[in-house]
Design an enzyme around this catalytic site. Sequence first.
Site, PDB file in Angstrom:
ATOM      1  N   MET A   1       0.831  -1.206   0.000  1.00  0.00           N
ATOM      2  CA  MET A   1       0.000   0.000   0.000  1.00  0.00           C
ATOM      3  C   MET A   1       0.874   1.269   0.000  1.00  0.00           C
ATOM      4  O   MET A   1       1.809   1.359  -0.772  1.00  0.00           O
ATOM      5  CB  MET A   1      -0.981  -0.036   1.183  1.00  0.00           C
ATOM      6  N   SER A   2       0.569   2.230   0.858  1.00  0.00           N
ATOM      7  CA  SER A   2       1.251   3.522   0.788  1.00  0.00           C
ATOM      8  C   SER A   2       2.688   3.507   1.279  1.00  0.00           C
ATOM      9  O   SER A   2       3.389   4.520   1.145  1.00  0.00           O
ATOM     10  CB  SER A   2       0.452   4.585   1.548  1.00  0.00           C
ATOM     11  N   ALA A   3       3.161   2.401   1.809  1.00  0.00           N
ATOM     12  CA  ALA A   3       4.601   2.288   2.031  1.00  0.00           C
ATOM     13  C   ALA A   3       5.341   2.341   0.699  1.00  0.00           C
ATOM     14  O   ALA A   3       6.552   2.575   0.668  1.00  0.00           O
ATOM     15  CB  ALA A   3       4.926   0.996   2.772  1.00  0.00           C
TER      16      ALA A   3
END
Length: 391
Positions: A112-114
Amino acid sequence: MPAETSLPPDAASGATLANWRVPPFSRWAFQHVDELIATARIAKAPDDVWRLPDAPRSFDDFSVRAQGGETLDFAGFLDATATDALVIIQDGAIVCETYANGMTAQTPHIIMSASKSITGLIAGILADRSTLDLEAEVTTVLPEIAGTAYAGATLRQMLDMRTGIVLDIEATRDYAAAAGWDALAPDQPASDLKSFYQNLAIKPQPHGGSFRYASANTDLLGWAIERASGHRFAELVSELLWRPLGAEQPASITLDRGGLARTTGGFSMTARDFARLGQLLQGGGARDGRPVVPPAWVDDLWRNGDRAAWKTGEWQKLFPYRRMSYRGGWYVVDDEPAMMFAMGIHGQNLFVDPTHRLVIAKLSSQGTPVDTAAWAVTHRALPEIRRCLGG
């Protein structure tokens, strides 16, 4: 040997674009993104794996307080935070490795947003090579968006989440449709990210102020990186990061309908390779003494985030007692022990703690995008992990 548990049978059937981020389907879908969404493969070097020795340590006396006040042991902590995979490295060796929900050491999982943190590393490598000018306005790289609210925003401001971009309800809906992660409503025409940005019609606001999180910034940065470099994003990641890193398995990144990489959230990789990224930063950007990410870029992440921009930003309240900044796609904690981390919805985390020579990669399938209880107990677990490891 890493522990493993099996996946509930109902999670492996019926996953679609309409439900893939909702339990029980997410438990399967987060490990099989390429069966639901178009992806580009990120190749590894075939014969150059960064070997990480095993040095198992005990967490039998681990204890952390859950949000409701109850005390959790290590297994309880993993269960309470819907952990699919956990890899802990200390002093360059794997001291803990555990898997659940059918995941193994060879299974990729979406981060995801990592992903934004990895996009930041690619930007740093390209900036060091003078391929990318981070102080340039994005419209000089992508003149197609000159008439939008992004006019005047620099690549650096996009990278550090300091643009004035605020998507309204309609723009948020259009952005989600363009990214290709959601099933289209009957009245929605097919779109892609490039069309979304070129037709973005939100009110312009000043750039360069407080931290303001906008995922659209990083997808646009990915397009700018492709334009400036002349290469597709997956190719860049493979050549600049994945091969020299010594990744054990290929990675992938989701693509929109036009083939643009979802650089804000679309990476999938194994937990071990996620941990290798942390170990790279632990070593100042180097693998066994060989620079992969420029050391000056890693130093910039640690030193040059704007603390005032964070303090007045919209997420300061989530970490009210921490001195922090957001730089180059990474969250940086100045309090002792200093720490850098990548973070994604549904419980994706990568923690880098140089003081304790510690890296923690955690992949999860938490039921809601932002589970504040799971978020809180994860951060409370960090000092307990350090204690168990003698830190």
